[in-house]
Design a protein around this motif. Sequence first.
Motif, mmCIF file in Angstrom:
data_model
loop_
_atom_site.group_PDB
_atom_site.id
_atom_site.type_symbol
_atom_site.label_atom_id
_atom_site.label_comp_id
_atom_site.label_asym_id
_atom_site.label_seq_id
_atom_site.Cartn_x
_atom_site.Cartn_y
_atom_site.Cartn_z
ATOM 1 N N GLN C 109 46.712 47.692 31.163
ATOM 2 C CA GLN C 109 45.411 47.671 30.489
ATOM 3 C C GLN C 109 44.279 47.479 31.488
ATOM 4 O O GLN C 109 43.310 48.235 31.508
ATOM 5 C CB GLN C 109 45.390 46.519 29.461
ATOM 6 C CG GLN C 109 44.036 46.312 28.784
ATOM 7 C CD GLN C 109 43.515 44.870 28.939
ATOM 8 O OE1 GLN C 109 43.841 44.174 29.918
ATOM 9 N NE2 GLN C 109 42.704 44.459 27.991
ATOM 10 N N ILE C 110 44.414 46.474 32.348
ATOM 11 C CA ILE C 110 43.266 46.130 33.190
ATOM 12 C C ILE C 110 43.062 47.181 34.283
ATOM 13 O O ILE C 110 41.924 47.502 34.649
ATOM 14 C CB ILE C 110 43.400 44.678 33.732
ATOM 15 C CG1 ILE C 110 42.054 44.174 34.259
ATOM 16 C CG2 ILE C 110 44.476 44.542 34.794
ATOM 17 C CD1 ILE C 110 41.048 43.889 33.179
ATOM 18 N N LEU C 147 45.305 36.519 36.311
ATOM 19 C CA LEU C 147 44.565 36.602 37.572
ATOM 20 C C LEU C 147 45.235 37.622 38.498
ATOM 21 O O LEU C 147 44.579 38.379 39.214
ATOM 22 C CB LEU C 147 44.510 35.224 38.248
ATOM 23 C CG LEU C 147 43.716 34.141 37.504
ATOM 24 C CD1 LEU C 147 43.866 32.787 38.220
ATOM 25 C CD2 LEU C 147 42.240 34.520 37.390
ATOM 26 N N LYS C 148 46.567 37.629 38.462
ATOM 27 C CA LYS C 148 47.303 38.588 39.308
ATOM 28 C C LYS C 148 47.090 40.022 38.837
ATOM 29 O O LYS C 148 47.047 40.953 39.641
ATOM 30 C CB LYS C 148 48.787 38.229 39.317
ATOM 31 C CG LYS C 148 49.020 36.948 40.115
ATOM 32 C CD LYS C 148 50.479 36.568 40.232
ATOM 33 C CE LYS C 148 50.573 35.322 41.134
ATOM 34 N NZ LYS C 148 51.736 34.484 40.813
ATOM 35 N N ALA C 153 44.171 45.237 39.745
ATOM 36 C CA ALA C 153 43.087 46.171 39.404
ATOM 37 C C ALA C 153 42.119 46.307 40.565
ATOM 38 O O ALA C 153 41.603 47.388 40.862
ATOM 39 C CB ALA C 153 42.363 45.687 38.150
ATOM 40 N N LYS C 154 41.870 45.197 41.242
ATOM 41 C CA LYS C 154 40.985 45.226 42.401
ATOM 42 C C LYS C 154 41.600 46.058 43.519
ATOM 43 O O LYS C 154 40.928 46.894 44.148
ATOM 44 C CB LYS C 154 40.742 43.801 42.892
ATOM 45 C CG LYS C 154 39.824 43.705 44.107
ATOM 46 C CD LYS C 154 39.632 42.251 44.548
ATOM 47 C CE LYS C 154 38.676 42.161 45.743
ATOM 48 N NZ LYS C 154 38.349 40.767 46.070
ATOM 49 N N ALA C 155 42.883 45.847 43.752
ATOM 50 C CA ALA C 155 43.585 46.589 44.808
ATOM 51 C C ALA C 155 43.522 48.097 44.526
ATOM 52 O O ALA C 155 43.312 48.911 45.425
ATOM 53 C CB ALA C 155 45.044 46.135 44.876
ATOM 54 N N GLY C 160 35.084 44.418 42.617
ATOM 55 C CA GLY C 160 35.131 42.970 42.697
ATOM 56 C C GLY C 160 35.596 42.398 41.361
ATOM 57 O O GLY C 160 35.544 43.066 40.330
ATOM 58 N N ILE C 161 36.058 41.148 41.402
ATOM 59 C CA ILE C 161 36.563 40.492 40.192
ATOM 60 C C ILE C 161 35.569 39.449 39.699
ATOM 61 O O ILE C 161 35.021 38.686 40.489
ATOM 62 C CB ILE C 161 37.920 39.808 40.478
ATOM 63 C CG1 ILE C 161 38.977 40.861 40.821
ATOM 64 C CG2 ILE C 161 38.376 38.952 39.300
ATOM 65 C CD1 ILE C 161 40.313 40.280 41.271
#
Lengths: 338, 338, 338, 338
Positions: C109-110, C147-148, C153-155, C160-161
Amino acid sequence: MVIVTKTDATEADVNAVVKRIEGAGLKAQVSVGERHTVIGVIGDKTVLGDIPIESMSGVDRTMPITAPFKLASREFRNEPTVIAVNDTKIGGRQVPVIAGPCAVESTEQIVTIAQQVKSAGASFIRGGAFKPRTGPYSFQGYGEEALKMLEAAKAETGLGIVTEVMTPHEVELVGEYTDMFQLGTRNMTNFYLLREVGRANKPVILKRGMSATIEEWLLAAEYILAEGNPDVILCERGIRTFETHTRNTLDLNAVPVIHELSHLPIVVDPSHGTGIRSLVCDMTKASVAAGADGLLLEVHHDPDHSMTGDGAQSLFPDQFETLMRELKPIAIAVGREM
Amino acid sequence: MVIVTKTDATEADVNAVVKRIEGAGLKAQVSVGERHTVIGVIGDKTVLGDIPIESMSGVDRTMPITAPFKLASREFRNEPTVIAVNDTKIGGRQVPVIAGPCAVESTEQIVTIAQQVKSAGASFIRGGAFKPRTGPYSFQGYGEEALKMLEAAKAETGLGIVTEVMTPHEVELVGEYTDMFQLGTRNMTNFYLLREVGRANKPVILKRGMSATIEEWLLAAEYILAEGNPDVILCERGIRTFETHTRNTLDLNAVPVIHELSHLPIVVDPSHGTGIRSLVCDMTKASVAAGADGLLLEVHHDPDHSMTGDGAQSLFPDQFETLMRELKPIAIAVGREM
Amino acid sequence: MVIVTKTDATEADVNAVVKRIEGAGLKAQVSVGERHTVIGVIGDKTVLGDIPIESMSGVDRTMPITAPFKLASREFRNEPTVIAVNDTKIGGRQVPVIAGPCAVESTEQIVTIAQQVKSAGASFIRGGAFKPRTGPYSFQGYGEEALKMLEAAKAETGLGIVTEVMTPHEVELVGEYTDMFQLGTRNMTNFYLLREVGRANKPVILKRGMSATIEEWLLAAEYILAEGNPDVILCERGIRTFETHTRNTLDLNAVPVIHELSHLPIVVDPSHGTGIRSLVCDMTKASVAAGADGLLLEVHHDPDHSMTGDGAQSLFPDQFETLMRELKPIAIAVGREM
Amino acid sequence: MVIVTKTDATEADVNAVVKRIEGAGLKAQVSVGERHTVIGVIGDKTVLGDIPIESMSGVDRTMPITAPFKLASREFRNEPTVIAVNDTKIGGRQVPVIAGPCAVESTEQIVTIAQQVKSAGASFIRGGAFKPRTGPYSFQGYGEEALKMLEAAKAETGLGIVTEVMTPHEVELVGEYTDMFQLGTRNMTNFYLLREVGRANKPVILKRGMSATIEEWLLAAEYILAEGNPDVILCERGIRTFETHTRNTLDLNAVPVIHELSHLPIVVDPSHGTGIRSLVCDMTKASVAAGADGLLLEVHHDPDHSMTGDGAQSLFPDQFETLMRELKPIAIAVGREM
């Protein structure tokens, strides 16, 4: 009034403000602080009322020092105003009760209820002849016909009449029947109406606007007083807040606040202040304990068949009777009597 | 309408409610849940309006399903209402601007400002002749004399006139001069006035009451529409909240909400919605971006000498001119034009 | 600070107040008016903060002159604070967008949503790992696992998160993953949490408490600044009012007000500010036009299956993409860029 | 829950909603009205809590039927909860009083005040050791040192201790000293803290958030109850409204409302509920008359030298003593005793 300048106000800005104040015949006193200059205005503030000081260059804001109402204030008159209507005194030791249905629906209805509330100890019968309704499709009251029904109830019971007037040109008509005018929450800022009842020769119950501050409410009273009618009774009936469980939030703080700021009596309407029958008795007791000078209560002998949605907040006559009995020791405990 | 029973409601309670509904010519549909029974009412809800269902034994509460306004609703009329006044259309692609001082103070003042706002692109001159003021000692407007000054400004510039009417018996007089009536925030629930302008033959700008819900506002519009006047323009002017830094909280959410619920145009008044000159331009831009169908703006060429405290929220003519220029690309970006 | 005495204050009362002020090392300036005496206090007001002047005999009330926040004020720092996170600057010419779902529900999803909002132009992905919920039985977030997922998603996208931290002892954990902390509306007065993020080395988005005044909000920021973290971003997300049609009332007035009072950037969250998907786009445009320094938007590719009730206010990815395009000319019109 | 569809909802939309409901193991009941279709959901609503029905195509809105709290509800437990602390019972016939200063300032101060309030009839001494303050520069309390001073006061007088806990990791420490935890208005939505005191073995006084609805407040209580701590005492302390004369608007309606909705006891704090010493006594009487199960009152023997601004709302010991005497007949009148 105190005028606070912006941090970047120049000396010229300050001088201009001072000149403006002095030009209005007032005295200015300048205090230079570390960041702001504060200019105190001494003299009759009403002279300044319409001068837009806040608009002037370098001015950050103005802060009033004296209340903007006069005739309504404790400073104008320190003794509580006691209003006599028929045999009842409002604002004195007694806590009179105004009771009846939301709307007058028939002679039989209003006479029946009048007899019931009279025997339980009420001093006035209330009932709407002209009804302010949120939407145009709701029942708007029977008008003059309803006033005549109230008259019949008065003839039958001796109770005084309290009924609402909604517009200036009906003040005369309503005044022919009622003992006290009621001005509703939706009309607290109907300034023509305030003036018109200010010229009438009968007491006026002025309900607080549903989002009116106490100061604005006293200014509305001031409109009536300024026209020469000294008999204004304030009525706290709940204010609009974010809470949705109750219809309104009954602001009982207003009772001791009004007693501090004003000499006018204040009555409380726990029916509208809650909107829910099962809460009315507890909040009526709280009203008396807070020092209310009177009560406005909806009572209906057959609320399921009432003609407005307000049946849901009306007490049954037997509830009302029990309540009246239970209020007595509370009134005595706060130095009053029912 | 959906009726929810109390957990301890008896079958007899439910049956009584059903009988009441059917007696009013409607259909009842009963769903028995684990704790509550829910009774759906099918048919014309207005029939039920004044039946105090909530007062009946075993009833916990009622929840409306359809909006209580009709003529004002999107369901009644799906196309946006476009109101033509002189050469200007309100509710269409154009975003017309109504500008001028809080109060009409002199012919010179109103003509000067009218010329300035006209040259910057406004379509209407506004200015108060009859002023609703919180206290009785404030300047209350020059009345008919001021209407004549507005007429002079119109003659000079060709701008339409917008001015406030405060009481039913002045509707005719004000109507002789104005192109659109303005009903102020303090009169949104002055139901006699709503009806009277509903019988007049001119568009009405209906300001939102300072603590009115959107639904109540549309019901006030319904009063006007129900009398036969289809030309109602809603005006968001800020609501009363706990925030004290600004005079009001401008509720721009109301713009898209009104567009969803109603076919009536909505204009925005960022001057009253903020109360602070330095905030007006940003909030005017936001209003256009939110989809406002028009703007109401206070402009004064000499606010320091204006006769009401509202000078502090009036734009200077050059600010207004710059603003009008800056609004153009925003209007275009949202499919409109200034 | 200005101190106003009661009308019946004695000279001894005034002298006692003056003595108290001077005892605190400040200067007092007394102006005797017709009814009230006004005592101005000159010097560092914070010294006075905890002296209960209002409790002293003869004192009616005190009125602050200078704002109680310092580090957050324009007077402390006149230039706007620009906060750089990764390649994005918040508070400068650009209006960066933080977008994503209410809650992180799965890696798929994210990551999906992150890719969609990235390609539409967002700079940050947002999503709740720890969720403040009104009731204990609602989904409370997947915690560190979530958080992981954000990290993944950031990777994948380089965004940015932004994620919320709810309690002091999780600041360290959340800080290992997030690029900016979010403090929610229910935690604006969680002073231990404010202090803890004040000691962290990451920017903090501080949402306005749902009934916080602008002044209280800046004081909450002051808690963070006072601990040494200069990177506070204010977030207007709607306030609680009497209006019930929308979930909150988006107070866009706050945008220009904050720009006047503070150097800190302010972003707007029209998703919570309305609570209704169909209103979000119009109000986002209004936010940019009002001068917002950034946007926080809920976007979900499958809101019907989201795990919190907030699906109803989430934009679909294609709506978000269209919106991002439509915002560009508005941003340019107000001297910004998307 | 009742789901209302949009007027243009298709049969497919309705079917999708029904399928979704049935997929969650619940029953759907469809009523087709003239404009809207209403879908009733029967079964355990909490299953539905996080399904974003409102986001689904064709859905206009959802309306809850059952309250979202359980353990706190009258339906869960019909008998009032009576909480015994030391020799005092809260929620029974007696109306116990918790009194003391805003902040603990010294052993001498707290012992002196404890002796005074004890002799006047209080059952608990209150005083802040950890103080939530709006700004970072105000006095934040003496922490553990102050807890020890409270202990000394308890040793001296036998009064139970009530003091505030502000953050989860201090629950253990505060619990070593206090007899009841107080959770302040600013922490009503500090969910980690609610959970932590829910795991502690001491009663919790849960103040209403300053803009919390009654339903949200009961949901906060539900967090504590759900962790296993059954001893929650609600405390009405005033809500935030537009009124500025008083610090808060004391919502006494909440007293009978809580008694209807919940079995938990409710105490009232007229000191914060008014913020003005001269109003406290009247509003305390009103609180008892409204049915309050206890009182929280600020008392200070030397408020002019108190260390927080709250001195202005603290009663003097002799006022407190008189008040305690005057409350007795009111308590008796409503079937209680002091």
